[in-house]
Design a protein around this motif. Structure first.
Motif, PDB file in Angstrom:
ATOM      1  N   GLN A 182       0.842  -1.190   0.000  1.00 25.38           N
ATOM      2  CA  GLN A 182       0.000   0.000   0.000  1.00 25.38           C
ATOM      3  C   GLN A 182       0.880   1.243   0.000  1.00 25.38           C
ATOM      4  N   CYS A 183       0.512   2.218  -0.826  1.00 27.59           N
ATOM      5  CA  CYS A 183       1.258   3.462  -0.863  1.00 27.59           C
ATOM      6  C   CYS A 183       0.983   4.277   0.403  1.00 27.59           C
ATOM      7  N   ARG A 184       2.023   4.879   0.948  1.00 29.15           N
ATOM      8  CA  ARG A 184       1.874   5.694   2.154  1.00 29.15           C
ATOM      9  C   ARG A 184       0.947   6.880   1.911  1.00 29.15           C
ATOM     10  N   ASN A 185       0.232   7.250   2.979  1.00 25.84           N
ATOM     11  CA  ASN A 185      -0.683   8.392   2.935  1.00 25.84           C
ATOM     12  C   ASN A 185      -1.718   8.257   1.823  1.00 25.84           C
ATOM     13  N   SER A 186      -2.129   7.011   1.589  1.00 25.28           N
ATOM     14  CA  SER A 186      -3.111   6.762   0.541  1.00 25.28           C
ATOM     15  C   SER A 186      -3.792   5.429   0.798  1.00 25.28           C
ATOM     16  N   ASN A 187      -4.982   5.276   0.246  1.00 23.57           N
ATOM     17  CA  ASN A 187      -5.647   3.977   0.325  1.00 23.57           C
ATOM     18  C   ASN A 187      -5.418   3.156  -0.935  1.00 23.57           C
ATOM     19  N   CYS A 216      -0.235   4.323  -7.814  1.00 22.25           N
ATOM     20  CA  CYS A 216       0.628   3.678  -6.820  1.00 22.25           C
ATOM     21  C   CYS A 216       1.504   2.688  -7.590  1.00 22.25           C
TER      22      CYS A 216
END
Length: 412
Positions: A273-278, A298
């Motif tokens: 999972q990409c940071r600061n993102s869903n 992402c």
């Protein structure tokens, strides 16, 4: 003083041998780096996927993905592939003694083996008996110990991973009796000029047993040098597995941009999972506006110390990208379709720029689920190659006959 007539005979013999011996493209090198390369291989008998992989000491999954074969097929590694099936074998091409070659393949001899059988049959002419003999310092090739481990030096080229300044991966192709250079060029969507430049050819003449380096257009990664999969390059129309079987990357068919997402085999993997993102790895969202299309993705950034690097990026593009296209997967082959050995690889297709595509206000490309499936093209600029004799012993009989004829034609 040497007999002039004898010297003439020797020169004739050398020239005759050069004419009838197969050629192989040799790429000189001067460092210890390596690249991904491919071998064009035809099965000599029915073999399981795992047996083919064992012949070349490669990952069975890498073998399947290189040929766009569905890895989710039940018990796929034990699937039996039919004799005469054409496969692309992914290998690592190294720099050994100043020449590009792959030396990671080792073969254990069996009771009926000879160097000629190993070279011509088992490894389908990709190597010669003399090359195996030399690589293993064998004094008497007629005496092979059962179970003896032999290094099998296989031909490969890197040419800096480019062809005419575009990303490419090189396929080592063994010329067959029915081949012409024009047909090979058409099969792999390249040109006669490109093939001749890559292989340092002075004419279009080829003969069965020659080994040509064929450039295939590819999607190149931009991972940092410290990533374990630095330099990953995937031929158009195929896949590659990375990050300990956690990530699967594909190339084409719509463009030559590398696209990576979680692999269907992924079991125990680090976060994707990409940071600061869903958003998860491979997810792309977009939103149409009067200024253009805002695209957020992402993307995979390499495998570093057991960690999957997922990078979030946002850009404003003229139009929205649409759903990702995947190279078509095929089921593990059970039969060889007539002429499948010589079937052309798919060429890159249009990205659809000439056809209007619906641009929804928002959209997302899923990052999970089953994946749906090599195109080829043109000489590496700024590189040097040379075609050298492979010296297969089978041609020496022809050479001897022509030599005797030449001797008889020279007056005393």
């Amino acid at each position: 003083m040497p007999n002039p007539r004898f010297i003439t005979f020797i020169l004739i013999f050398v020239n005759v041998v050069a004419l009838v011996t197969s050629k192989s493209t040799i790429e000189p090198c001067s460092n210890s780096d390596s690249c991904n390369a491919l071998l064009a291989y035809t099965l000599y008998t029915d073999l399981k996927v795992s047996e083919v992989a064992s012949l070349f000491q490669i990952d069975p999954v890498a073998l399947l993905t290189a040929n766009a074969i569905d890895i989710s097929y039940p018990d796929v590694e034990n699937h039996i592939l039919p004799s005469q099936l054409f496969l692309k074998i992914p290998i690592t091409c190294s720099c050994v003694d100043g020449i590009r070659k792959s030396v990671s393949t080792h073969y254990k001899t069996r009771p009926s083996d000879t160097l000629s059988i190993i070279a011509d049959s088992i490894y389908a002419g990709l190597v010669s008996a003399d090359q195996i003999k030399e690589a293993n310092s064998i004094d008497d090739p007629s005496v092979l110990d059962v179970g003896q481990s032999l290094v099998v030096p296989l031909p490969c080229t890197c040419f800096n991973g480019t062809d005419n300044s575009l990303p490419a991966i090189y396929l080592s192709y063994v010329v067959k009796e029915v081949d012409t250079l024009a047909a090979i060029a058409a099969r792999y969507a390249t040109t006669l000029t490109d093939l001749m430049n890559v292989n340092a050819m002075g004419s279009i003449a080829i003969m069965a047993g020659d080994i040509l380096a064929v450039p295939l257009p590819a999607c190149a990664s931009k991972f940092p040098r410290y990533a374990s999969d630095f330099g990953l390059i995937v031929p158009n129309g195929s896949y590659a597995i990375s990050a300990s079987h956690c990530v699967q990357c594909s190339c084409g068919p719509g463009n030559l941009n590398l696209y990576c997402m979680p692999a269907s085999l992924a079991v125990s993997c680090s976060s994707m999972q990409c940071r600061n993102s869903n958003l998860m790895l491979g997810n792309v969202t977009w939103q149409q506006s009067s200024a253009g299309c805002k695209v957020t993705s992402c993307s995979y950034g390499g495998y570093v110390n057991g960690t999957i690097i997922a990078t979030l990026s946002t850009s404003l593009q003229p139009r929205c990208p649409g759903l990702q296209q995947f190279p078509p997967l095929v089921a593990p082959p059970t039969t060889v379709i007539k002429d499948s050995t010589f079937a052309p690889a798919p060429a890159p297709q249009s990205d659809g720029s000439s056809t209007p595509t619906p641009t929804p206000k928002t959209g997302v490309v899923p990052a999970t689920g089953s994946l749906p499936g090599l195109s080829p093209a043109s000489g590496p600029s700024g590189s040097f190659s040379a075609s050298f004799s492979a010296n297969p012993s089978s041609t020496l009989v022809i050479a001897a006959v022509l030599f005797l004829f030449a001797m008889a034609s020279i007056p005393l």
